[in-house]
Design a protein around this motif. Structure first.
Motif, PDB file in Angstrom:
ATOM      1  N   GLN C 244       1.583   3.193  -1.866  1.00 52.27           N
ATOM      2  CA  GLN C 244       0.352   3.527  -1.432  1.00 52.27           C
ATOM      3  C   GLN C 244       0.086   2.806  -0.178  1.00 52.27           C
ATOM      4  O   GLN C 244       0.307   1.565  -0.202  1.00 52.27           O
ATOM      5  CB  GLN C 244      -0.597   3.179  -2.660  1.00 52.27           C
ATOM      6  CG  GLN C 244      -0.421   3.988  -3.796  1.00 52.27           C
ATOM      7  CD  GLN C 244      -0.254   5.483  -3.717  1.00 52.27           C
ATOM      8  OE1 GLN C 244      -1.157   6.118  -2.879  1.00 52.27           O
ATOM      9  NE2 GLN C 244       0.618   6.243  -4.536  1.00 52.27           N
ATOM     10  N   GLN C 245      -0.798   3.117   0.821  1.00 51.56           N
ATOM     11  CA  GLN C 245      -1.381   2.519   1.783  1.00 51.56           C
ATOM     12  C   GLN C 245      -2.695   1.429   1.230  1.00 51.56           C
ATOM     13  O   GLN C 245      -2.599   0.551   1.657  1.00 51.56           O
ATOM     14  CB  GLN C 245      -1.720   3.143   3.103  1.00 51.56           C
ATOM     15  CG  GLN C 245      -1.961   2.753   4.176  1.00 51.56           C
ATOM     16  CD  GLN C 245      -0.638   1.774   4.716  1.00 51.56           C
ATOM     17  OE1 GLN C 245       0.266   1.869   4.475  1.00 51.56           O
ATOM     18  NE2 GLN C 245      -1.142   0.609   5.471  1.00 51.56           N
ATOM     19  N   THR C 246      -3.420   2.132   0.648  1.00 60.87           N
ATOM     20  CA  THR C 246      -4.577   1.267   0.074  1.00 60.87           C
ATOM     21  C   THR C 246      -4.704   0.977  -1.297  1.00 60.87           C
ATOM     22  O   THR C 246      -3.952   2.080  -2.227  1.00 60.87           O
ATOM     23  CB  THR C 246      -5.923   2.262   0.397  1.00 60.87           C
ATOM     24  OG1 THR C 246      -5.711   3.478  -0.267  1.00 60.87           O
ATOM     25  CG2 THR C 246      -6.108   2.457   1.937  1.00 60.87           C
ATOM     26  N   ALA C 247      -5.084  -0.024  -1.895  1.00 61.21           N
ATOM     27  CA  ALA C 247      -5.252  -0.593  -3.096  1.00 61.21           C
ATOM     28  C   ALA C 247      -6.142   0.271  -4.133  1.00 61.21           C
ATOM     29  O   ALA C 247      -6.864   1.241  -3.475  1.00 61.21           O
ATOM     30  CB  ALA C 247      -5.996  -1.853  -3.034  1.00 61.21           C
ATOM     31  N   SER C 248      -5.600   0.451  -5.384  1.00 61.83           N
ATOM     32  CA  SER C 248      -6.359   0.889  -6.359  1.00 61.83           C
ATOM     33  C   SER C 248      -6.112   0.248  -7.521  1.00 61.83           C
ATOM     34  O   SER C 248      -5.202  -0.300  -7.800  1.00 61.83           O
ATOM     35  CB  SER C 248      -5.832   2.311  -6.449  1.00 61.83           C
ATOM     36  OG  SER C 248      -4.297   2.590  -7.015  1.00 61.83           O
ATOM     37  N   PRO C 249      -7.056   0.021  -8.271  1.00 57.12           N
ATOM     38  CA  PRO C 249      -7.449  -0.750  -9.392  1.00 57.12           C
ATOM     39  C   PRO C 249      -6.481  -0.397 -10.552  1.00 57.12           C
ATOM     40  O   PRO C 249      -6.290   0.659 -10.783  1.00 57.12           O
ATOM     41  CB  PRO C 249      -8.931  -0.687 -10.009  1.00 57.12           C
ATOM     42  CG  PRO C 249      -9.289   0.350  -9.304  1.00 57.12           C
ATOM     43  CD  PRO C 249      -8.313   0.857  -7.846  1.00 57.12           C
ATOM     44  N   SER C 250      -5.789  -1.290 -11.085  1.00 51.59           N
ATOM     45  CA  SER C 250      -4.970  -1.012 -12.112  1.00 51.59           C
ATOM     46  C   SER C 250      -5.760  -0.953 -13.470  1.00 51.59           C
ATOM     47  O   SER C 250      -5.561  -0.405 -14.332  1.00 51.59           O
ATOM     48  CB  SER C 250      -3.769  -1.707 -12.466  1.00 51.59           C
ATOM     49  OG  SER C 250      -4.006  -3.342 -12.518  1.00 51.59           O
TER      50      SER C 250
END
Lengths: 268, 268, 268, 268
Positions: C244-250
């Protein structure tokens, strides 16, 4: 048409900021600055103390360049040390512009995020125009803006390494998240191609010293960096092609095979 | 002082070779070529057939550029096809210079090493001055030299991808092993920083098309590439600093702490 | 459930092919092979000549491993040399399996595309089961398949460098374009992480020698590679997450803020 | 022989810490944890609140795993929020171990260096065993150690991106400068090869969640990561070969040409 770099109310045509240390001789320093086209030069009271004998020549040459002086606090390890040196530098160099350095580690000479924010807040209160040398940490950058800095100078890599842009992801994040803030890549640039890349990514300017001063021919290298920074800026404005995963012909002929065309020789 | 690119007995001041396809309009093509400073342009009989109506304007503009014409065999898939197209191109464009392309795969549009050597040998015999578009394979390159090519044009990446220099190791190997051969990076360059890097590595010139023609503003991008190629060449000659693993201060003050110096304020 | 490597009609559980040279001692070689789990070992008549005194011990140990022998033609520089050595190897090692090497350059020890195709065609005619050590050139690979090779062994990097997968783009192209062909990465792998990456990309197996033999502890390194190759294969089959290019919360909590939930403490 | 990970007085055989969010189902989570071999699992009170109905099953499964619980403060944006959540988590999960997260930016979900140090100092005072999720900033890491953390968990890349080790230079700097501190790479790992590389660099463990939970087959991917982490650790201990710039034969025959040896065929 007018593409100016605006910092603290001043406008500059050049996007190349240059340092004044490590050159083989004062004359080569002077010529390198001239050829670079730089309008802002960094210098250190610790090295270019105009009141000291050995510093006179260098100081005279820097003054004659007509550039905006940007005294730095190189070597300072605490906010207090940096503030003290900043005050003396303002007095002697007669400018409130300041490249703020607070070094946090002897090994990688990295900025100390904590000391930096503390020093920046104090210096802004005292009327300095602070250009902090910082890391590519977005939260640190936001804190420095909150402290009153109008410009930021994130590193590409540790000082003097010439490693280029070590973490493009975080630099792109900075550029994306802080679209209105002048961002100058400071430290770590070792080759003109790296400077061009920084500019292509949308950074506003590049500050460097070692890569020019330690080149075999510093004057020629200063010119090379000037061209590369100009190239990168132009490319950013001209809109780079989008990188493709698969090949596509620059000479698309598949739908127009030559041998289905009328014979050009017989038609002449 | 004179830094000329020498190919097949001719000397060129510019190290930027440019293509003539994919531009938004003939006028923009023409202006891009002018701004690029290129002295060699590639073109294809399949597209710019001067004998055909629609090719007239483009052809006139290319001729007016005064550049050395470098017809290519884009789209050819066999040595025979390439030789045939080369002969027609020589007839019509009145030059024995040739950018030899023999495409080996529809997906990555890569040069076919086998067809390339076969075609090069035949074309050299027929008196062509062959500039082969090849891969970065050292053995292939040596075979092309054996076949009589005096210049080689290895790819950076597949045509039209803009991926830059995909395999720097093999490109450095080429440069190291073939120090006397003019080597022109052809294909895959997408940004001026990549072109600058190729020149910093010691390559003699860069040929590209898509990255200019597909830019938002092709004319401005042509200028950006011209500057970057000049920058990279200058840097190569000026001698790049050696990349360091560990940081070193550009303002070395550790042995000369300011607070041990005489006070500059009281000395004035 | 059964995930076998199928080559020339044989099935193997292990996807790790190992070399037999450069070990500190025959005993360490023997133990490294055992620990690697390899079912195919390369060896060279030039080194492990069972008819020669000094080769006896090594040869006995290799034979005792029970592995499929894969004699190589290391050091051969022409198709003829390779064919000759292949015939002798077949005679002595009593197998028609052959790792075909035709070296094209003393500096990078790269495969010679031209000699390779010539030798492969001849050897296939003579009944050998040829596993050619080749570059990552797609056209070369297609020619080798046309010549009758059923498996290909493209390099990751030059032999003995440990540089890993130098050109991932071209390796991905190979994998995409030749989905049915067993592809074994041979040469250049220096660390288990690199072997795992090759397997994650969908390559069928990895062949290496130096990275194990030159490790401080070859036996432990053989085990590390075995695990890494297994890990990479499993990951390939398990389906890697998309980068992914941008962060996403686990731990996505934004829509379910804790302070809007009932108080867990009072509910107990 | 015993290679244990030592943290806060406890010893662990596994160097793989795993998260408990984002799995397709509680059963798959449970099986993934089992297969991973992890002895430490992170979890969040915001998601796995055992006092709430929907959290019961997940919570029971986690508890049954027998792993050391490592509650996290995911989603907290200030030191105060983190401290409050930490206290509740300690109460409910009955452990003073804590993965401290203080998020500084909604876009890259990066740790806030300032809030992190503040929260860590407070939590250490309150008796927590703090494992801070931090950046790769050496000065920040030193501050966290000063605050009483005995372990650090620097990121490889932003959470959920799977980009791997974005800045290897700074990670190597951390490892070099903090040789005695347990360092766990936390966040950004997307593939087993990346986990193996982190271990090869000498990091002590890897913590991840998304790459397993979002795999097509999480259980198989958990196994792949377990193998890769083991492989990387073994390789680190076995001593990786040194990467070489130039090729060297794994079958060195140049000084011992076969045709100068006695004929093996006639000697048999």
């Amino acid at each position: 048409m007018q593409d100016k770099l605006k910092i603290y109310g001043r406008e500059f045509s050049s996007r190349f900021l240059i340092g004044t240390a490590l050159y083989p001789s004062p004359a080569i320093m002077s010529e390198s600055i001239a050829v670079s086209g730089a309008e802002i030069v960094t210098l250190s009271l610790r090295r270019q103390n105009p009141a000291q004998h050995e510093g006179n020549l260098v100081w005279d040459l820097i003054r004659q360049s007509g550039c905006q002086l940007l005294p730095n606090t190189a070597g300072c390890k605490t906010a207090r040390e940096a503030v003290n040196l900043a005050e003396m530098s303002r007095e002697i160099f007669r400018t409130d512009w300041l490249k703020l350095e607070v070094i946090g580690d002897d090994y990688n000479l990295q900025p100390d995020p904590f000391g930096l924010v503390e020093a920046a807040a104090e210096l802004v209160k005292r009327g300095f125009r602070v250009l902090p040398y910082c890391t590519d940490d977005l939260v640190l950058c936001q804190r420095l803006l909150d402290a009153g800095c109008e410009v930021l100078m994130p590193w590409g890599a540790p000082i003097g390494t010439g490693q280029g842009l070590l973490n493009k992801y975080s630099l792109e994040t900075l550029r994306t998240r802080l679209p209105q803030v002048p961002l100058i890549i400071d430290a770590g640039i070792g080759a003109p191609s790296q400077a061009a890349e920084a500019m292509e990514m949308g950074f506003d300017a590049v500050l460097l010293n070692t890569a020019v001063a330690k080149a075999h021919d510093p004057v020629a290298m200063a010119r090379a960096f000037r061209l590369a920074i100009d190239a990168g800026r132009s490319a950013y404005q001209a809109g780079l092609m989008v990188r493709q995963q698969t090949a596509s012909p620059s000479t698309p002929t598949l739908d127009m095979p030559f041998w289905h065309q009328a014979d050009p020789l017989t038609q002449e």
